[in-house]
Write an enzyme that holds these catalytic residues in place. Structure first.
Site, short mmCIF file in Angstrom:
data_model
loop_
_atom_site.label_atom_id
_atom_site.label_comp_id
_atom_site.label_asym_id
_atom_site.label_seq_id
_atom_site.Cartn_x
_atom_site.Cartn_y
_atom_site.Cartn_z
N CYS A 283 -12.10 17.17 36.92
CA CYS A 283 -10.67 16.37 36.14
C CYS A 283 -9.55 16.78 37.12
CB CYS A 283 -11.36 17.20 34.53
SG CYS A 283 -10.86 19.63 35.32
N HIS A 331 -10.27 23.15 31.73
CA HIS A 331 -10.37 21.06 31.15
C HIS A 331 -8.79 21.16 31.63
CE1 HIS A 331 -11.74 17.19 31.34
NE2 HIS A 331 -11.26 16.63 30.45
N HIS A 343 -9.04 10.94 32.51
CA HIS A 343 -9.59 12.33 33.13
C HIS A 343 -10.95 11.92 33.15
CE1 HIS A 343 -12.14 13.33 29.18
NE2 HIS A 343 -11.93 12.13 28.56
#
Length: 369
Positions: A283, A331, A343
């Site tokens: 990520c 994240h 993402h």
């Protein structure tokens, strides 16, 4: 679907909580067909397959699997951030050690040169009969020679003091460089241990998640995927219904637009922990490389991005901003506008577009602000 599977899925979820290997590989998770008591529990309607009578129970069990998978992959994401952080620190420490080694070599060469100069001065004094310059000056009979000699003595004294001072400073620098290098080596070794620990944790969590998923039959996997989509849609709908995007009109800056263009161009590429492209990403690897392509370097990990980049209100975000998720900032995604993000979700998934409110938002940061 065979009897006794409800006990199996319950046991499997419990065991995975301890991140251990699940037993009975290849067995599908499904609800058992209960054996009703004639006096208290009516059976399914005539003609109804046993599977149909247990659909709701299986959904509840699959929901438990979904929640456990989320927990496992979240823990893997936290460990990935720790791994990436240790990797970045190791690179910096290695570079610093190399720089210190060069300074030590240069310092030693400088010290050797200063020692040679000091030796030359001592040899010159020896050739003068071993008498100090001051004593030789007192033996001079010529006023001019006396005055000229006095000036040379003063210059010599200053030069000697400067030489000794520089030798002392150079020696102190060498000692400091050596201490710094020793400290960096210790930190590098500690970082390597942290990196190894994080790597082990990542592989354990991902293996446990994959093991849990492998217990599902095809139909159950499809229903699990539907549960995941339904949960994401529910969260996104609630987020949009809150009115948080009402009046949001911010447009991407030039560099933000470049970052969005880069990130969205990576759609379809697999997630891989610790990866920064060009073929796979995690990520924060995706977001850091996207902004690097726009000419703005940003921290490598989602937690560092949260700590170090300027923060903006969700109501003021614009395309290119980074949305940080979960309380531990484990994240990160890039906002692309219209309530959507791009993402790299997790292992087994690819870079994709999703709803910005599909996960719990911690906050928003803006590179280059």
């Amino acid at each position: 679907m065979g009897a006794g599977k409800r006990g199996l899925i319950t046991a499997a979820v419990t065991v995975v909580c301890a991140v251990t290997v699940l037993t009975a590989p290849g067995t599908a998770f499904a609800a058992p067909t209960p054996t009703p008591s004639p006096s208290t529990t009516p059976g399914p309607p005539t003609g109804t397959p046993p599977e149909a009578a247990t659909t709701s129970a299986t959904d509840r069990e699959l929901e438990a699997v979904r929640e456990k998978l989320d927990a496992l992959y979240h823990d893997a994401a936290v460990a990935t951030d720790a791994y990436n952080d240790a990797e970045e620190k190791a690179e910096k420490q290695s570079a610093e050690i190399v720089a210190l080694a060069k300074r030590i070599v240069q310092g030693k060469e400088r010290l050797d040169l200063l020692k040679d100069r000091a030796g030359a001065a001592a040899r010159a004094q020896y050739r003068g009969g071993g008498l100090p310059d001051e004593a030789q000056l007192m033996l001079s009979d010529s006023p001019r020679e006396f005055l000229d000699g006095a000036g040379r003595v003063l210059q010599g004294e200053r030069a000697t003091k400067a030489l000794l001072k520089e030798m002392t400073r150079t020696q102190q620098d060498l000692e400091q460089y050596s201490q710094d290098a020793s400290t960096q080596l210790k930190e590098l070794e500690a970082g390597r241990k942290a990196k190894a620990t994080a790597k082990k944790r990542i592989t354990q969590q991902i293996a446990a998640a994959e093991k849990l998923e492998s217990q599902l039959e095809k139909e159950e996997k499809e229903r699990l995927a539907e549960l995941e989509r339904a949960a994401a849609l529910k969260a996104q709908t609630a987020w949009l219904d809150s009115g948080i995007l009402d009046g949001l009109t911010g447009e991407a800056g030039v560099q933000g637009a470049k970052a969005v263009e880069f990130a969205t161009a990576q759609r379809g590429k697999p997630y891989a922990w610790g990866a920064e492209g060009p073929d796979t990403y995690d990520c924060s690897g995706l977001t850091s490389q996207a902004w690097a392509s726009a000419g703005i370097p940003i921290p490598r990990t989602s937690q560092q991005q949260w700590r170090q980049l300027p923060r903006v209100a969700v109501e003021d975000m614009r395309p290119g901003d980074l949305i940080i998720y979960f309380d531990d900032a484990s994240h990160v995604a890039m906002y692309v506008g219209d309530g959507a993000i791009v993402h790299a979700p997790r292992p087994g998934r690819t870079v994709t577009i999703a709803g910005a409110g599909s996960m719990p938002i911690l906050g928003v940061v803006r590179p280059g602000a």
